[in-house]
Design a protein around this motif. Structure first.
Motif, PDB file in Angstrom:
ATOM      1  N   LYS A 126     -23.512  58.428 -18.461  1.00 47.97           N
ATOM      2  CA  LYS A 126     -22.908  57.099 -18.602  1.00 47.97           C
ATOM      3  C   LYS A 126     -23.973  56.025 -18.767  1.00 47.97           C
ATOM      4  O   LYS A 126     -23.775  55.055 -19.509  1.00 47.97           O
ATOM      5  N   ARG A 127     -25.104  56.198 -18.091  1.00 49.27           N
ATOM      6  CA  ARG A 127     -26.203  55.240 -18.272  1.00 49.27           C
ATOM      7  C   ARG A 127     -26.828  55.374 -19.658  1.00 49.27           C
ATOM      8  O   ARG A 127     -27.188  54.365 -20.282  1.00 49.27           O
ATOM      9  N   ALA A 128     -26.946  56.606 -20.131  1.00 47.76           N
ATOM     10  CA  ALA A 128     -27.590  56.844 -21.434  1.00 47.76           C
ATOM     11  C   ALA A 128     -26.679  56.486 -22.599  1.00 47.76           C
ATOM     12  O   ALA A 128     -27.158  56.082 -23.664  1.00 47.76           O
ATOM     13  N   TYR A 129     -25.363  56.628 -22.405  1.00 51.51           N
ATOM     14  CA  TYR A 129     -24.405  56.388 -23.499  1.00 51.51           C
ATOM     15  C   TYR A 129     -23.288  55.473 -22.985  1.00 51.51           C
ATOM     16  O   TYR A 129     -22.145  55.897 -22.801  1.00 51.51           O
ATOM     17  N   PRO A 130     -23.605  54.196 -22.781  1.00 49.66           N
ATOM     18  CA  PRO A 130     -22.636  53.289 -22.141  1.00 49.66           C
ATOM     19  C   PRO A 130     -21.377  53.030 -22.961  1.00 49.66           C
ATOM     20  O   PRO A 130     -20.361  52.620 -22.397  1.00 49.66           O
ATOM     21  N   ASP A 131     -21.425  53.227 -24.263  1.00 54.95           N
ATOM     22  CA  ASP A 131     -20.263  52.952 -25.115  1.00 54.95           C
ATOM     23  C   ASP A 131     -19.378  54.176 -25.310  1.00 54.95           C
ATOM     24  O   ASP A 131     -18.363  54.100 -26.022  1.00 54.95           O
ATOM     25  N   ALA A 132     -19.744  55.300 -24.721  1.00 55.89           N
ATOM     26  CA  ALA A 132     -18.990  56.538 -24.918  1.00 55.89           C
ATOM     27  C   ALA A 132     -17.775  56.589 -23.993  1.00 55.89           C
ATOM     28  O   ALA A 132     -17.674  55.844 -23.013  1.00 55.89           O
ATOM     29  N   VAL A 133     -16.849  57.505 -24.312  1.00 53.63           N
ATOM     30  CA  VAL A 133     -15.692  57.793 -23.462  1.00 53.63           C
ATOM     31  C   VAL A 133     -15.911  59.175 -22.850  1.00 53.63           C
ATOM     32  O   VAL A 133     -16.384  60.095 -23.534  1.00 53.63           O
ATOM     33  N   PHE A 134     -15.549  59.338 -21.577  1.00 58.39           N
ATOM     34  CA  PHE A 134     -15.800  60.585 -20.858  1.00 58.39           C
ATOM     35  C   PHE A 134     -14.470  61.212 -20.456  1.00 58.39           C
ATOM     36  O   PHE A 134     -13.660  60.586 -19.768  1.00 58.39           O
ATOM     37  N   ILE A 135     -14.253  62.462 -20.891  1.00 55.82           N
ATOM     38  CA  ILE A 135     -12.948  63.107 -20.711  1.00 55.82           C
ATOM     39  C   ILE A 135     -13.105  64.577 -20.334  1.00 55.82           C
ATOM     40  O   ILE A 135     -14.195  65.154 -20.424  1.00 55.82           O
ATOM     41  N   SER A 136     -11.997  65.172 -19.931  1.00 55.74           N
ATOM     42  CA  SER A 136     -11.847  66.627 -19.907  1.00 55.74           C
ATOM     43  C   SER A 136     -10.582  66.938 -20.696  1.00 55.74           C
ATOM     44  O   SER A 136      -9.471  66.700 -20.203  1.00 55.74           O
ATOM     45  N   ALA A 137     -10.741  67.424 -21.912  1.00 52.71           N
ATOM     46  CA  ALA A 137      -9.569  67.744 -22.746  1.00 52.71           C
ATOM     47  C   ALA A 137      -8.759  68.866 -22.127  1.00 52.71           C
ATOM     48  O   ALA A 137      -7.523  68.885 -22.209  1.00 52.71           O
ATOM     49  N   GLU A 138      -9.444  69.825 -21.484  1.00 47.31           N
ATOM     50  CA  GLU A 138      -8.769  70.963 -20.874  1.00 47.31           C
ATOM     51  C   GLU A 138      -7.828  70.525 -19.756  1.00 47.31           C
ATOM     52  O   GLU A 138      -6.705  71.029 -19.633  1.00 47.31           O
ATOM     53  N   ARG A 139      -8.241  69.551 -18.971  1.00 44.09           N
ATOM     54  CA  ARG A 139      -7.453  69.106 -17.819  1.00 44.09           C
ATOM     55  C   ARG A 139      -6.728  67.781 -18.057  1.00 44.09           C
ATOM     56  O   ARG A 139      -6.033  67.276 -17.167  1.00 44.09           O
ATOM     57  N   ILE A 145     -19.230  69.481 -14.817  1.00 47.60           N
ATOM     58  CA  ILE A 145     -20.579  69.017 -14.481  1.00 47.60           C
ATOM     59  C   ILE A 145     -20.495  68.150 -13.225  1.00 47.60           C
ATOM     60  O   ILE A 145     -19.441  67.623 -12.876  1.00 47.60           O
ATOM     61  N   ASP A 146     -21.622  67.994 -12.541  1.00 46.78           N
ATOM     62  CA  ASP A 146     -21.598  67.272 -11.271  1.00 46.78           C
ATOM     63  C   ASP A 146     -21.682  65.756 -11.492  1.00 46.78           C
ATOM     64  O   ASP A 146     -21.989  65.280 -12.602  1.00 46.78           O
ATOM     65  N   SER A 147     -21.428  64.997 -10.436  1.00 45.95           N
ATOM     66  CA  SER A 147     -21.353  63.537 -10.534  1.00 45.95           C
ATOM     67  C   SER A 147     -22.704  62.925 -10.922  1.00 45.95           C
ATOM     68  O   SER A 147     -22.749  61.905 -11.618  1.00 45.95           O
ATOM     69  N   HIS A 148     -23.791  63.540 -10.473  1.00 44.43           N
ATOM     70  CA  HIS A 148     -25.124  63.031 -10.834  1.00 44.43           C
ATOM     71  C   HIS A 148     -25.321  63.080 -12.346  1.00 44.43           C
ATOM     72  O   HIS A 148     -25.799  62.111 -12.950  1.00 44.43           O
ATOM     73  N   ARG A 149     -24.938  64.202 -12.962  1.00 50.61           N
ATOM     74  CA  ARG A 149     -25.080  64.339 -14.414  1.00 50.61           C
ATOM     75  C   ARG A 149     -24.142  63.376 -15.147  1.00 50.61           C
ATOM     76  O   ARG A 149     -24.532  62.792 -16.166  1.00 50.61           O
ATOM     77  N   ILE A 150     -22.948  63.186 -14.615  1.00 50.83           N
ATOM     78  CA  ILE A 150     -22.004  62.241 -15.225  1.00 50.83           C
ATOM     79  C   ILE A 150     -22.603  60.836 -15.246  1.00 50.83           C
ATOM     80  O   ILE A 150     -22.567  60.141 -16.269  1.00 50.83           O
ATOM     81  N   ASN A 151     -23.193  60.428 -14.113  1.00 44.20           N
ATOM     82  CA  ASN A 151     -23.787  59.093 -14.039  1.00 44.20           C
ATOM     83  C   ASN A 151     -24.971  58.953 -14.995  1.00 44.20           C
ATOM     84  O   ASN A 151     -25.187  57.894 -15.596  1.00 44.20           O
ATOM     85  N   ALA A 175     -20.434  67.893 -22.803  1.00 44.29           N
ATOM     86  CA  ALA A 175     -21.262  67.229 -21.786  1.00 44.29           C
ATOM     87  C   ALA A 175     -22.044  68.214 -20.932  1.00 44.29           C
ATOM     88  O   ALA A 175     -23.020  67.840 -20.285  1.00 44.29           O
ATOM     89  N   SER A 176     -21.646  69.486 -20.914  1.00 44.33           N
ATOM     90  CA  SER A 176     -22.321  70.472 -20.062  1.00 44.33           C
ATOM     91  C   SER A 176     -23.578  71.048 -20.700  1.00 44.33           C
ATOM     92  O   SER A 176     -24.320  71.774 -20.057  1.00 44.33           O
TER      93      SER A 176
END
Length: 429
Positions: free
Chosen positions: A335-348, A326-332, A290-291
């Motif tokens: 999420k708007r561009a890929y609404p069916d995706a899952v968002f994670i941090s595997a490291e954490r 990544i920052d919250s603006h980029r996350i949003n 995502a980065s």
């Protein structure tokens, strides 16, 4: 950008990275590609001293960058004590020869660099065989007299023809070695097919994605294992398979070699037996960094590679990794561009529960819930259900067993065949 190798016995090659941008490749995209080339260089053990981008409609057919820029590279070689020039696109033999002649430095292109990394990463016999085959197929059209060392591997006596040139003899030896490696890989492929048949009844999920997207880290997080995961490209060459459970489902999760822009075709072909894990899986988890500044470009590279492999019709789930950096603006935005995706941090370990729930939903799309009353005489069917289905309720009604269960549609067909065979056997008796 990256730490230098601190082993005093290792001397890092000093490299300048070279690319072009123009109508088909915007500058920001070309810069991202050179950043990736820098990580490739670092992975291979080199040190990037500078990056050079040239604005051109098309790469120059004789020198890639044009005569003026080539003279500039020659000056930079002396000023910055450069050992190697690494180009972001594949070069023709003519381009390599002209650039080397002008700069008096080693010249590599992207495919040559990737193949070098694969050679250093290959640990198993299968990976080493696959990489050697890809290297020979890549280098055959670039053949020069440097290949005479192969006679020590294949034996030079009896291979010479009257009046045959050294280049022709070398080419024949390489062709013979390629045939030998292909035969060896066919045998490896057969062995792996046998291994896969032994686990065909479990749900198979493959992690795919651009290299360094975090697939191995995700596998570690989901299965609580320790697959090699590090910030270098192509940390994984051989496919790794781990078994674990999601809900009541036994799952085989495989981590495969990462894809990359302009991955040499010969490399994809030689890694067929490894990538068959992807071809034969039930679900694809497409892991994305995502980065990255060019997320969609990386998604397209993976999708195009999957299409070339003929597996673009699989069930798939887009998984955006590294959300913690990544920052919250980029996350949003994502999420708007890929609404069916899952968002994670595997490291954490962030979002893994939600990911597993989505995987469970995908698995159960192929499941049905049934209630059957099975006579004691057909206990083979009951035993099959206990092995392959999720038993939700069980009641004994005299000598019969009433079962409510969730089962894969393919396994339901197998159950019906088992029960029909029992009926047929009873009627014969």
């Amino acid at each position: 950008m990256f730490e230098e190798i601190r082993n005093s016995d290792i001397v890092q090659e000093r490299a300048i990275l070279v690319g072009v941008y123009g109508p088909e490749t915007p500058r920001i995209q070309a810069e991202e590609y050179l950043d990736e080339l820098e990580l490739l260089t670092y992975t291979a053990g080199g040190k990037t001293i500078d990056k050079v981008l040239q604005n051109r409609m098309h790469p120059d057919p004789s020198s890639y960058v044009g005569s003026g820029k080539l003279r500039q590279l020659k000056s930079m070689k002396g000023e910055k004590n450069i050992d190697t020039f690494i180009f972001d696109d594949d070069l023709s033999p003519t381009q390599i020869r002209n650039i080397e002649k002008e700069t008096q430095a080693k010249v590599l292109d992207r495919s040559g660099l990737i193949l070098d990394i694969f050679a250093s990463r290959a640990k198993t016999a299968a990976a080493k065989t696959q990489v050697e085959l890809a290297q020979l197929q890549y280098l055959l059209p670039r053949l020069t007299r440097f290949w005479t060392h192969l006679s020590r591997q294949q034996g030079g006596i009896g291979t010479r023809g009257p009046g045959e040139s050294q280049i022709e003899m070398d080419r024949r030896m390489i062709d013979k070695r390629i045939a030998t490696l292909k035969d060896k890989l066919d045998k490896i492929d057969q062995q792996r097919q046998t291994q896969r048949k032994g686990r065909s009844e479990k749900v198979r999920i493959s992690l795919v994605g651009y290299t360094n997207a975090g697939k191995s880290t995700l596998m570690n997080g989901l299965t609580d294992t320790e697959v090699l995961a590090e910030n270098r490209l192509f940390a994984t060459l051989d496919s790794t398979v781990r078994q674990y459970e999601i809900g009541n489902h036994e799952v085989l999760l495989s981590d495969t070699v990462g894809f990359i822009r302009k991955l040499p075709h010969d490399l994809i072909a030689s890694f067929k037996s490894t990538l068959d894990e992807v071809r034969e899986c039930d679900i694809l988890l497409h892991v994305v960094d995502a980065s990255s500044r060019v997320v969609q470009d990386y998604i397209d590279v993976v999708d195009d590679t999957l299409e070339d492999m003929g597996v673009n019709d699989k069930k798939s789930l887009l998984v955006f990794n590294k959300m913690d950096i990544i920052d919250s603006h980029r996350i949003n935005e994502l999420k708007r561009a890929y609404p069916d995706a899952v968002f994670i941090s595997a490291e954490r370990g962030i979002g893994l529960d939600k990911l597993e729930n989505r995987i469970k939903e995908l698995i159960e799309e192929d499941f049905v819930t049934k209630t059957m009353t099975i006579p004691a005489a057909k206990y083979e069917g009951v035993a099959f259900l206990h092995r392959e289905a999720n038993i939700l309720e069980k009641k004994y009604e005299g000598s019969d067993i009433k079962l409510t269960f969730s089962i894969d549609k393919a396994d339901l067909m197998r159950l019906n065949a088992i029960l029909d065979n029992i009926d047929t056997a009873e009627s014969v008796m």
